[in-house]
Scaffold this motif. Sequence first.
Motif, PDB file in Angstrom:
ATOM      1  N   PRO A 113     -27.554 -44.279 -33.506  1.00 16.68           N
ATOM      2  CA  PRO A 113     -26.711 -44.041 -32.345  1.00 16.68           C
ATOM      3  C   PRO A 113     -27.248 -42.967 -31.395  1.00 16.68           C
ATOM      4  CG  PRO A 113     -25.727 -43.059 -34.289  1.00 16.68           C
ATOM      5  CD  PRO A 113     -26.948 -43.809 -34.752  1.00 16.68           C
ATOM      6  N   ALA A 114     -28.084 -42.046 -31.893  1.00  8.52           N
ATOM      7  CA  ALA A 114     -28.572 -40.918 -31.081  1.00  8.52           C
ATOM      8  C   ALA A 114     -30.067 -40.706 -31.354  1.00  8.52           C
ATOM      9  CB  ALA A 114     -27.778 -39.658 -31.402  1.00  8.52           C
ATOM     10  N   PRO A 115     -30.941 -41.438 -30.643  1.00 11.64           N
ATOM     11  CA  PRO A 115     -32.380 -41.391 -30.932  1.00 11.64           C
ATOM     12  C   PRO A 115     -33.010 -40.001 -30.878  1.00 11.64           C
ATOM     13  CG  PRO A 115     -31.882 -43.212 -29.474  1.00 11.64           C
ATOM     14  CD  PRO A 115     -30.631 -42.410 -29.599  1.00 11.64           C
ATOM     15  N   ARG A 175     -46.500 -43.120 -36.200  1.00  7.10           N
ATOM     16  CA  ARG A 175     -45.498 -43.102 -35.137  1.00  7.10           C
ATOM     17  C   ARG A 175     -44.195 -43.653 -35.689  1.00  7.10           C
ATOM     18  NH1 ARG A 175     -46.091 -46.858 -29.816  1.00  7.10           N
ATOM     19  NH2 ARG A 175     -44.135 -46.333 -28.793  1.00  7.10           N
ATOM     20  N   LEU A 176     -43.187 -42.796 -35.733  1.00  3.14           N
ATOM     21  CA  LEU A 176     -41.826 -43.226 -36.036  1.00  3.14           C
ATOM     22  C   LEU A 176     -41.088 -43.285 -34.714  1.00  3.14           C
ATOM     23  CD1 LEU A 176     -40.826 -41.019 -39.105  1.00  3.14           C
ATOM     24  CD2 LEU A 176     -41.427 -43.436 -39.118  1.00  3.14           C
ATOM     25  N   ALA A 177     -40.317 -44.323 -34.512  1.00  2.00           N
ATOM     26  CA  ALA A 177     -39.537 -44.436 -33.282  1.00  2.00           C
ATOM     27  C   ALA A 177     -38.068 -44.585 -33.644  1.00  2.00           C
ATOM     28  CB  ALA A 177     -40.011 -45.621 -32.452  1.00  2.00           C
ATOM     29  N   PHE A 178     -37.238 -44.152 -32.724  1.00  7.09           N
ATOM     30  CA  PHE A 178     -35.791 -44.163 -32.916  1.00  7.09           C
ATOM     31  C   PHE A 178     -35.194 -44.853 -31.705  1.00  7.09           C
ATOM     32  CE2 PHE A 178     -37.907 -40.741 -34.989  1.00  7.09           C
ATOM     33  CZ  PHE A 178     -37.436 -40.849 -36.285  1.00  7.09           C
ATOM     34  N   GLN A 179     -34.472 -45.936 -31.971  1.00 10.51           N
ATOM     35  CA  GLN A 179     -33.962 -46.814 -30.920  1.00 10.51           C
ATOM     36  C   GLN A 179     -32.437 -46.798 -30.926  1.00 10.51           C
ATOM     37  OE1 GLN A 179     -35.550 -51.007 -30.073  1.00 10.51           O
ATOM     38  NE2 GLN A 179     -34.013 -51.324 -31.648  1.00 10.51           N
ATOM     39  N   ARG A 180     -31.859 -46.543 -29.753  1.00 13.04           N
ATOM     40  CA  ARG A 180     -30.394 -46.565 -29.651  1.00 13.04           C
ATOM     41  C   ARG A 180     -29.893 -47.977 -29.936  1.00 13.04           C
ATOM     42  NH1 ARG A 180     -27.750 -42.743 -27.499  1.00 13.04           N
ATOM     43  NH2 ARG A 180     -29.417 -42.163 -26.045  1.00 13.04           N
ATOM     44  N   ALA A 181     -28.917 -48.067 -30.811  1.00  9.87           N
ATOM     45  CA  ALA A 181     -28.347 -49.353 -31.197  1.00  9.87           C
ATOM     46  C   ALA A 181     -26.829 -49.291 -31.013  1.00  9.87           C
ATOM     47  CB  ALA A 181     -28.691 -49.683 -32.641  1.00  9.87           C
ATOM     48  N   PRO A 182     -26.326 -49.839 -29.903  1.00  7.91           N
ATOM     49  CA  PRO A 182     -24.877 -49.866 -29.712  1.00  7.91           C
ATOM     50  C   PRO A 182     -24.209 -50.595 -30.881  1.00  7.91           C
ATOM     51  CG  PRO A 182     -26.013 -50.465 -27.701  1.00  7.91           C
ATOM     52  CD  PRO A 182     -27.056 -50.431 -28.787  1.00  7.91           C
ATOM     53  N   PHE A 229     -24.030 -49.474 -33.875  1.00  5.42           N
ATOM     54  CA  PHE A 229     -24.773 -49.181 -35.102  1.00  5.42           C
ATOM     55  C   PHE A 229     -23.817 -48.967 -36.271  1.00  5.42           C
ATOM     56  CE2 PHE A 229     -26.428 -45.897 -37.995  1.00  5.42           C
ATOM     57  CZ  PHE A 229     -27.575 -46.521 -38.447  1.00  5.42           C
ATOM     58  N   VAL A 230     -24.140 -49.590 -37.397  1.00  6.22           N
ATOM     59  CA  VAL A 230     -23.409 -49.396 -38.640  1.00  6.22           C
ATOM     60  C   VAL A 230     -24.404 -48.834 -39.643  1.00  6.22           C
ATOM     61  CG1 VAL A 230     -22.140 -50.516 -40.510  1.00  6.22           C
ATOM     62  CG2 VAL A 230     -21.823 -51.284 -38.151  1.00  6.22           C
ATOM     63  N   ALA A 231     -24.127 -47.665 -40.169  1.00 11.66           N
ATOM     64  CA  ALA A 231     -25.044 -47.023 -41.103  1.00 11.66           C
ATOM     65  C   ALA A 231     -25.191 -47.850 -42.369  1.00 11.66           C
ATOM     66  CB  ALA A 231     -24.529 -45.628 -41.458  1.00 11.66           C
ATOM     67  N   PRO A 232     -26.402 -47.875 -42.932  1.00 17.92           N
ATOM     68  CA  PRO A 232     -26.592 -48.554 -44.210  1.00 17.92           C
ATOM     69  C   PRO A 232     -25.836 -47.817 -45.312  1.00 17.92           C
ATOM     70  CG  PRO A 232     -28.653 -47.565 -43.438  1.00 17.92           C
ATOM     71  CD  PRO A 232     -27.620 -47.293 -42.410  1.00 17.92           C
ATOM     72  N   ARG A 233     -25.622 -48.504 -46.412  1.00 22.78           N
ATOM     73  CA  ARG A 233     -24.980 -47.876 -47.565  1.00 22.78           C
ATOM     74  C   ARG A 233     -25.941 -47.946 -48.731  1.00 22.78           C
ATOM     75  NH1 ARG A 233     -19.930 -50.184 -45.829  1.00 22.78           N
ATOM     76  NH2 ARG A 233     -18.890 -48.582 -44.617  1.00 22.78           N
ATOM     77  N   TRP A 234     -26.047 -46.856 -49.439  1.00 25.81           N
ATOM     78  CA  TRP A 234     -26.915 -46.825 -50.612  1.00 25.81           C
ATOM     79  C   TRP A 234     -26.058 -46.594 -51.830  1.00 25.81           C
ATOM     80  CZ3 TRP A 234     -28.171 -43.986 -54.791  1.00 25.81           C
ATOM     81  CH2 TRP A 234     -29.369 -44.319 -55.434  1.00 25.81           C
ATOM     82  N   PRO A 235     -26.243 -47.325 -52.864  1.00 25.96           N
ATOM     83  CA  PRO A 235     -27.176 -48.447 -52.980  1.00 25.96           C
ATOM     84  C   PRO A 235     -26.546 -49.744 -52.498  1.00 25.96           C
ATOM     85  CG  PRO A 235     -26.202 -47.995 -55.127  1.00 25.96           C
ATOM     86  CD  PRO A 235     -25.632 -46.976 -54.156  1.00 25.96           C
ATOM     87  N   GLY A 236     -27.347 -50.582 -51.868  1.00 26.05           N
ATOM     88  CA  GLY A 236     -26.987 -51.942 -51.449  1.00 26.05           C
ATOM     89  C   GLY A 236     -25.599 -52.086 -50.886  1.00 26.05           C
ATOM     90  N   GLY A 237     -24.936 -53.122 -51.299  1.00 25.71           N
ATOM     91  CA  GLY A 237     -23.580 -53.371 -50.857  1.00 25.71           C
ATOM     92  C   GLY A 237     -23.518 -54.136 -49.548  1.00 25.71           C
ATOM     93  N   GLU A 238     -22.401 -54.010 -48.879  1.00 31.03           N
ATOM     94  CA  GLU A 238     -22.141 -54.764 -47.658  1.00 31.03           C
ATOM     95  C   GLU A 238     -23.124 -54.435 -46.536  1.00 31.03           C
ATOM     96  OE1 GLU A 238     -18.501 -55.099 -44.486  1.00 31.03           O
ATOM     97  OE2 GLU A 238     -18.012 -54.813 -46.604  1.00 31.03           O
ATOM     98  N   HIS A 239     -23.505 -53.176 -46.418  1.00 30.30           N
ATOM     99  CA  HIS A 239     -24.459 -52.747 -45.387  1.00 30.30           C
ATOM    100  C   HIS A 239     -25.717 -52.236 -46.092  1.00 30.30           C
ATOM    101  CE1 HIS A 239     -21.291 -53.086 -42.428  1.00 30.30           C
ATOM    102  NE2 HIS A 239     -20.512 -52.367 -43.216  1.00 30.30           N
ATOM    103  N   SER A 240     -26.598 -53.156 -46.487  1.00 26.23           N
ATOM    104  CA  SER A 240     -27.765 -52.780 -47.275  1.00 26.23           C
ATOM    105  C   SER A 240     -28.663 -51.814 -46.509  1.00 26.23           C
ATOM    106  CB  SER A 240     -28.555 -54.015 -47.687  1.00 26.23           C
ATOM    107  OG  SER A 240     -29.211 -54.578 -46.568  1.00 26.23           O
ATOM    108  N   GLY A 278     -27.409 -41.896 -41.437  1.00 23.32           N
ATOM    109  CA  GLY A 278     -27.048 -42.653 -42.630  1.00 23.32           C
ATOM    110  C   GLY A 278     -28.180 -43.439 -43.276  1.00 23.32           C
ATOM    111  N   HIS A 279     -29.404 -43.384 -42.727  1.00 22.64           N
ATOM    112  CA  HIS A 279     -30.532 -44.088 -43.343  1.00 22.64           C
ATOM    113  C   HIS A 279     -30.940 -43.378 -44.633  1.00 22.64           C
ATOM    114  CE1 HIS A 279     -31.088 -44.748 -38.936  1.00 22.64           C
ATOM    115  NE2 HIS A 279     -31.135 -46.002 -39.354  1.00 22.64           N
ATOM    116  N   PRO A 280     -31.071 -44.112 -45.732  1.00 18.38           N
ATOM    117  CA  PRO A 280     -31.525 -43.466 -46.968  1.00 18.38           C
ATOM    118  C   PRO A 280     -33.008 -43.108 -46.896  1.00 18.38           C
ATOM    119  CG  PRO A 280     -30.751 -45.716 -47.386  1.00 18.38           C
ATOM    120  CD  PRO A 280     -30.721 -45.507 -45.920  1.00 18.38           C
TER     121      PRO A 280
END
Length: 122
Positions: A14-16, A48-55, A57-68, A114-116
Amino acid sequence: MALAKIRTIVLDCPAPHALAGFYAQVLGGEVKGAPDADWVDLFVDGLRLAFQRAPGFVAPRWPGGEHSQQIHLDLDVEDMEAREKDVLALGATALDLADNGGRRGFRVYADPAGHPFCFIRA
């Protein structure tokens, strides 16, 4: 023969600029991009790591689950305990710290979006 070479690893967020700043504090490197940009780059150690705004955006959940997690970064550290304190102070969240007294060799955190990612004992 390889068909391609990796140019960039891109993380939606959400905030690159803020997330690039977090990773710059963790990894070092140089952030390039305006504070309000939809795309911000972090150049570190030839990568090079890049960060892209994603309207929406739903954070992933660790471990796995609905938002892997879909992707995560493994980062080598020399002093797990000291770096853990540092990264938590920067805004990371602890997800799994049960490394069995160092026998497992890694611990899992989430960045502020929220990225693991894992700290791996070097």
